[in-house]
Scaffold this motif. Sequence first.
Motif, PDB file in Angstrom:
ATOM      1  N   LEU A 110       4.463   7.935  -6.736  1.00 50.72           N
ATOM      2  CA  LEU A 110       5.894   7.950  -6.418  1.00 50.72           C
ATOM      3  C   LEU A 110       6.241   9.126  -5.499  1.00 50.72           C
ATOM      4  O   LEU A 110       6.980   8.960  -4.531  1.00 50.72           O
ATOM      5  N   VAL A 111       5.700  10.304  -5.776  1.00 51.14           N
ATOM      6  CA  VAL A 111       5.956  11.476  -4.929  1.00 51.14           C
ATOM      7  C   VAL A 111       5.403  11.232  -3.531  1.00 51.14           C
ATOM      8  O   VAL A 111       6.056  11.523  -2.526  1.00 51.14           O
ATOM      9  N   GLN A 112       4.199  10.656  -3.444  1.00 51.90           N
ATOM     10  CA  GLN A 112       3.611  10.355  -2.143  1.00 51.90           C
ATOM     11  C   GLN A 112       4.439   9.304  -1.400  1.00 51.90           C
ATOM     12  O   GLN A 112       4.641   9.411  -0.184  1.00 51.90           O
ATOM     13  N   ALA A 113       4.931   8.304  -2.103  1.00 46.33           N
ATOM     14  CA  ALA A 113       5.752   7.262  -1.474  1.00 46.33           C
ATOM     15  C   ALA A 113       7.070   7.843  -0.963  1.00 46.33           C
ATOM     16  O   ALA A 113       7.534   7.482   0.126  1.00 46.33           O
ATOM     17  N   ILE A 114       7.657   8.747  -1.729  1.00 41.49           N
ATOM     18  CA  ILE A 114       8.890   9.409  -1.278  1.00 41.49           C
ATOM     19  C   ILE A 114       8.600  10.238  -0.029  1.00 41.49           C
ATOM     20  O   ILE A 114       9.363  10.210   0.945  1.00 41.49           O
ATOM     21  N   ALA A 115       7.479  10.956  -0.028  1.00 43.90           N
ATOM     22  CA  ALA A 115       7.086  11.734   1.151  1.00 43.90           C
ATOM     23  C   ALA A 115       6.883  10.809   2.350  1.00 43.90           C
ATOM     24  O   ALA A 115       7.297  11.137   3.471  1.00 43.90           O
TER      25      ALA A 115
END
Length: 182
Positions: A110-115
């Motif tokens: 999720l953090v990578q997708a937001i980035a």
Amino acid sequence: MLMNSAHPPSFAWMLGSVHRVFGIGFGSGLSPLAPGTAGTLFAWGLFLILNAILPTTALCLLLCIGSLYGLWACGQCSHDLGRPDDGSIVWDEVIAFGWILFFIGSTNFLVQAIAFLIFRFFDAAKPWPISRVDQYFKKIWIHQEHVNPSHLIKYGFGIMIDDLIAALFTILIVILGIRWLT
């Protein structure tokens, strides 16, 4: 060999030299829809693989080498295409998103997708100061009459710098967001 500026690059053209293979992001920049997004997705997959098999220092060294080589590869590819920053040149997205994933240090999808979404916004919308830097270097490319190797590196820098600034903004937002939420 300069390409006719009316035609997009082909797979065969890309395979004509190593700098084109890198500049076109190993073919991801040939995507007919959103080549910058395709290049960023390629970067994400490549990073996940390399992060799983390489120690952190080797990954950092690879990103440094890729960044430096990108100055030449993107500049030479741009020259070969006869355009200042053709959409098919995506090595700048590949390196920038690699740095984002490296610095945010999160393996959370999720953090990578937001980035990914934040970076794509900054790269596509080019808010100030990204737009200012991008236009400055495109003007330099257009006004060059004679091309020599130092110009190619300058072209490559112009192609890569706006994505690296977008990466910096993305890293700051994601890291501050993570700190704020935890």
